[in-house]
Design a protein around this motif. Structure first.
Motif, PDB file in Angstrom:
ATOM      1  N   SER A 169      44.720  11.856 -14.727  1.00 21.27           N
ATOM      2  CA  SER A 169      45.360  10.702 -15.363  1.00 21.27           C
ATOM      3  C   SER A 169      45.529  10.866 -16.872  1.00 21.27           C
ATOM      4  N   THR A 170      44.896  11.859 -17.480  1.00 21.01           N
ATOM      5  CA  THR A 170      44.992  11.979 -18.941  1.00 21.01           C
ATOM      6  C   THR A 170      45.604  13.337 -19.321  1.00 21.01           C
ATOM      7  N   SER A 171      44.757  14.365 -19.465  1.00 22.59           N
ATOM      8  CA  SER A 171      45.292  15.691 -19.825  1.00 22.59           C
ATOM      9  C   SER A 171      46.322  16.144 -18.797  1.00 22.59           C
ATOM     10  N   GLY A 172      46.014  15.910 -17.522  1.00 26.59           N
ATOM     11  CA  GLY A 172      46.903  16.350 -16.442  1.00 26.59           C
ATOM     12  C   GLY A 172      48.283  15.745 -16.590  1.00 26.59           C
ATOM     13  N   SER A 173      48.319  14.454 -16.893  1.00 23.55           N
ATOM     14  CA  SER A 173      49.598  13.766 -17.017  1.00 23.55           C
ATOM     15  C   SER A 173      50.398  14.314 -18.198  1.00 23.55           C
ATOM     16  N   SER A 174      49.721  14.542 -19.326  1.00 22.82           N
ATOM     17  CA  SER A 174      50.432  15.063 -20.506  1.00 22.82           C
ATOM     18  C   SER A 174      50.920  16.490 -20.270  1.00 22.82           C
ATOM     19  N   ILE A 175      50.109  17.285 -19.591  1.00 22.68           N
ATOM     20  CA  ILE A 175      50.511  18.676 -19.330  1.00 22.68           C
ATOM     21  C   ILE A 175      51.718  18.701 -18.380  1.00 22.68           C
ATOM     22  N   ARG A 176      51.733  17.720 -17.471  1.00 17.79           N
ATOM     23  CA  ARG A 176      52.885  17.642 -16.558  1.00 17.79           C
ATOM     24  C   ARG A 176      54.191  17.401 -17.333  1.00 17.79           C
ATOM     25  N   VAL A 177      54.113  16.569 -18.386  1.00 13.40           N
ATOM     26  CA  VAL A 177      55.302  16.328 -19.210  1.00 13.40           C
ATOM     27  C   VAL A 177      55.784  17.657 -19.803  1.00 13.40           C
ATOM     28  N   LEU A 178      54.838  18.441 -20.288  1.00 13.59           N
ATOM     29  CA  LEU A 178      55.197  19.755 -20.852  1.00 13.59           C
ATOM     30  C   LEU A 178      55.825  20.649 -19.797  1.00 13.59           C
ATOM     31  N   GLN A 179      55.205  20.651 -18.624  1.00 15.84           N
ATOM     32  CA  GLN A 179      55.718  21.513 -17.550  1.00 15.84           C
ATOM     33  C   GLN A 179      57.168  21.169 -17.238  1.00 15.84           C
ATOM     34  N   ASN A 180      57.455  19.870 -17.225  1.00 20.91           N
ATOM     35  CA  ASN A 180      58.822  19.451 -16.912  1.00 20.91           C
ATOM     36  C   ASN A 180      59.804  19.919 -17.975  1.00 20.91           C
ATOM     37  N   ILE A 181      59.352  19.899 -19.228  1.00 22.46           N
ATOM     38  CA  ILE A 181      60.232  20.354 -20.303  1.00 22.46           C
ATOM     39  C   ILE A 181      60.437  21.871 -20.209  1.00 22.46           C
ATOM     40  N   VAL A 182      59.340  22.568 -19.971  1.00 21.76           N
ATOM     41  CA  VAL A 182      59.407  24.029 -19.890  1.00 21.76           C
ATOM     42  C   VAL A 182      60.365  24.475 -18.782  1.00 21.76           C
ATOM     43  N   LYS A 183      60.333  23.713 -17.675  1.00 16.56           N
ATOM     44  CA  LYS A 183      61.204  24.043 -16.541  1.00 16.56           C
ATOM     45  C   LYS A 183      62.665  24.067 -16.949  1.00 16.56           C
ATOM     46  N   GLU A 184      63.018  23.177 -17.888  1.00 14.15           N
ATOM     47  CA  GLU A 184      64.432  22.990 -18.212  1.00 14.15           C
ATOM     48  C   GLU A 184      64.887  23.715 -19.464  1.00 14.15           C
ATOM     49  N   ASP A 185      63.951  24.166 -20.277  1.00 16.58           N
ATOM     50  CA  ASP A 185      64.336  24.667 -21.586  1.00 16.58           C
ATOM     51  C   ASP A 185      63.959  26.137 -21.761  1.00 16.58           C
ATOM     52  N   PRO A 186      64.960  27.004 -21.877  1.00 16.39           N
ATOM     53  CA  PRO A 186      64.683  28.440 -21.980  1.00 16.39           C
ATOM     54  C   PRO A 186      63.796  28.794 -23.172  1.00 16.39           C
ATOM     55  N   TYR A 187      63.922  28.035 -24.272  1.00 18.91           N
ATOM     56  CA  TYR A 187      63.071  28.311 -25.441  1.00 18.91           C
ATOM     57  C   TYR A 187      61.601  28.150 -25.062  1.00 18.91           C
ATOM     58  N   PHE A 188      61.277  27.046 -24.404  1.00 22.08           N
ATOM     59  CA  PHE A 188      59.877  26.818 -24.039  1.00 22.08           C
ATOM     60  C   PHE A 188      59.434  27.729 -22.887  1.00 22.08           C
TER      61      PHE A 188
END
Ligand SMILES: C=CC1=C(C)c2cc3[nH]c(cc4nc(cc5[nH]c(cc1n2)c(C)c5CCC(=O)O)C(CCC(=O)O)=C4C)c(C)c3C=C
Ligand SMILES: [Fe+2]
Length: 494
Positions: A239-258
């Motif tokens: 509910s905390t770190s996991g949720s924030s890391i998921r946001v990052l994962q979603n961005i990384v999935k879509e952005d070649p830079y990340f």
């Protein structure tokens, strides 16, 4: 520390309720890079024993006795495994790495501090709550009902807002989290510099400004070449770190830079010596305020999570919390402080079962048992916030005194304590070498990790419920349907 205005950021696709328009500030910077991807293999160090965990993209964790942890890294798979004596960071990312090659450019290290965020004014409270309850890691609906996430978040946040507003009003009209986190970011930058690491620190909040997406946007604009991600929660929870890391994962999935950026994620750090010693220092200091320090019960109060997180979704939070308390008590013992201690969980929301024992119930029991002196120690969070300033300092203090406890004390949150910040800086320095490109990978849905029987049972009951609630207009009138949704989902949370 530099603070960057980032009003042009498009948060629309994140579906957040922004609550107010205009630009906001996100702060920080450093240099680095890695790849954040679909699944995380993690080992948890419990009392010196290494307990393997498998974390899915959603942050779901399972015991994985059969998991080979340090197997050879297959082609196109980057196995991040940063382990200092005291920090668990292990992240595996698959697939092709596109884009950034860090050795071609001058290295720029970034540190992204992840935190929850809090409303800055009373008008922010309802939209902040909406963002919180719209998070599928906070309200975990069966897949069949995911379409209800946002309407439910709207409903729940509207019902919850008056109570929350009262709480925020009693601590000065808003959350101090942003200010404290910015101060921690500044202090971390200075501490890193003193350890010869020039870094830009970014603050990314999950539910309020500056949002994680804003920080991410700034990291990209600043052309950071290596990134260390540091959630400001000592223990990992879905509910905390996991949720924030998921946001990052979603961005990384879509952005070649990340996808090509070397990233190292420090998932939990409660076991670091510097953290444990800093907590022990604070406890010793507050104990010395009591007339008879040796008679004081040390009362650790951690933020709770619903029991199902631990029992069904494999959240390592409770294990890590218990391990954390054991380490702090061992440290105190080594210094000759031999007080009794207990751990309880606070801040539960609604009538579903949360981790037990509950703080309020234990306080009453301790009073009844004749405990006269008690030192409350908030342990799941490193900043003062509503649950320390209002819940512990006001509600629990009053309850304890009514229950027969005569002498009350409370350990402050770590905030910018120098030994603690210095240890965070060490954690960043130790994590840097393992930063690696976190390329995209098919992110597994939370439900796909569920065993088949569990899934089918959920589908069956979900369908029956959906039929009655939504597809049967002749059986249930519109008003009754709304009432059923309300009693099933909303009431338990408000
Ligand atoms: C380790 C810390 C935290 C865990 C675990 C956690 C889980 C969790 N929280 C809610 C519901 C609410 N949390 C709220 C605020 C809030 N929660 C944490 C920390 C953890 N939450 C912080 C730091 C804050 C912000 C405090 C601030 O000062 O602004 C709120 C809003 C406040 C209130 O109304 O009480 C809610 C609601 C759930 C449901 C949950 C696990 C599923
Ligand atoms: Fe919370």
């Amino acid at each position: 520390m530099e603070c960057v205005r980032s009003g042009a950021l498009d948060l629309g696709r994140s579906g957040k309720f922004l609550g107010k328009s205009g630009s906001t500030t996100s702060c920080g910077k450093v240099r680095c890079s890695t790849n954040l991807a679909g699944s995380t293999k993690c080992e948890q160090n419990l009392h010196g024993k290494v307990k393997p965990l498998l974390l899915s993209a959603s942050g779901k964790a399972r015991g994985t006795s059969g998991l080979v942890h340090r197997s050879p890294v297959p082609k196109h798979q980057h196995h991040l495994s940063v382990r200092s004596t005291s920090t668990d960071v292990c992240t595996t990312f698959d697939e092709d790495v596109k884009g950034v090659s860090s050795h071609a450019v001058e290295e720029k290290v970034g540190v992204l501090l992840l935190n929850l965020g809090g409303p800055e004014t009373l008008n922010d409270v309802q939209p902040f709550l909406f963002n919180l309850f719209a998070d599928p890691d906070i309200i975990r609906l069966p897949r069949l009902f995911r379409f209800l996430q946002r309407p439910l978040a709207k409903l729940i946040s509207t019902f919850r807002a008056p109570k929350s507003k009262e709480g925020y009003a009693s601590i000065g009209g808003g959350s101090p989290l942003r200010k404290i986190t910015d101060e921690q970011a500044n202090a971390l930058k200075v501490a890193l510099k003193s350890k010869n690491l020039e870094a830009d620190i970014y603050v990314g909040m999950r539910y309020w400004y500056p949002f994680t997406e804003e920080a991410i946007d700034q990291i990209k604009k600043d052309k950071i070449t290596k990134l260390v991600v540091l959630p400001l929660y000592p223990q990992y929870s879905i509910s905390t770190s996991g949720s924030s890391i998921r946001v990052l994962q979603n961005i990384v999935k879509e952005d070649p830079y990340f996808a090509g950026l070397p990233i190292s994620i420090i998932e939990s750090w409660y076991q670091r010596e510097g953290y444990v010693k800093s907590m022990a220092d604070l406890i010793e200091k507050e104990l010395s305020v009591f007339t008879n320090p040796e008679e004081v019960m040390i009362f650790f109060s951690a933020h709770g999570v619903p029991l199902t997180y631990v029992k069904d979704a494999g959240d390592p939070y409770r294990d890590q919390m218990e391990d954390c308390i054991a380490l702090i008590m061992e440290e105190l013992k080594s210094r000759g402080t031999l007080n009794d201690h207990t751990l309880a969980y606070q801040s539960r929301v609604g009538p579903v079962q949360w981790l037990k024992p509950y703080t309020d119930e234990v306080l009453v029991e301790l009073g009844q048992k004749g405990v006269k002196s008690l030192l409350a120690v908030p342990v799941s969070f490193v900043s003062e916030h509503i649950e320390t300033l209002e819940e512990i300092d006001m509600e629990y203090r009053e309850l304890a005194l009514e229950s027969g406890i005569e002498n009350w004390g409370r350990v402050p949150a770590l905030g910018c304590t120098s030994s603690f910040i210095s240890d965070l800086a060490d954690a960043v320095v130790e994590a840097l070498p393992s930063a690696s490109a976190m390329a995209t990978r098919k992110v597994k849905d939370t439900d796909s990790d569920m065993d088949m029987m569990h899934y089918l049972t959920k589908m069956f009951f979900g369908s029956v419920l959906a039929f009655f609630l939504l597809l049967s207009p002749r059986i249930i009138s519109g008003r009754e349907r709304k009432a059923r949704v309300f009693f099933t989902y909303v009431l338990p949370i408000t």
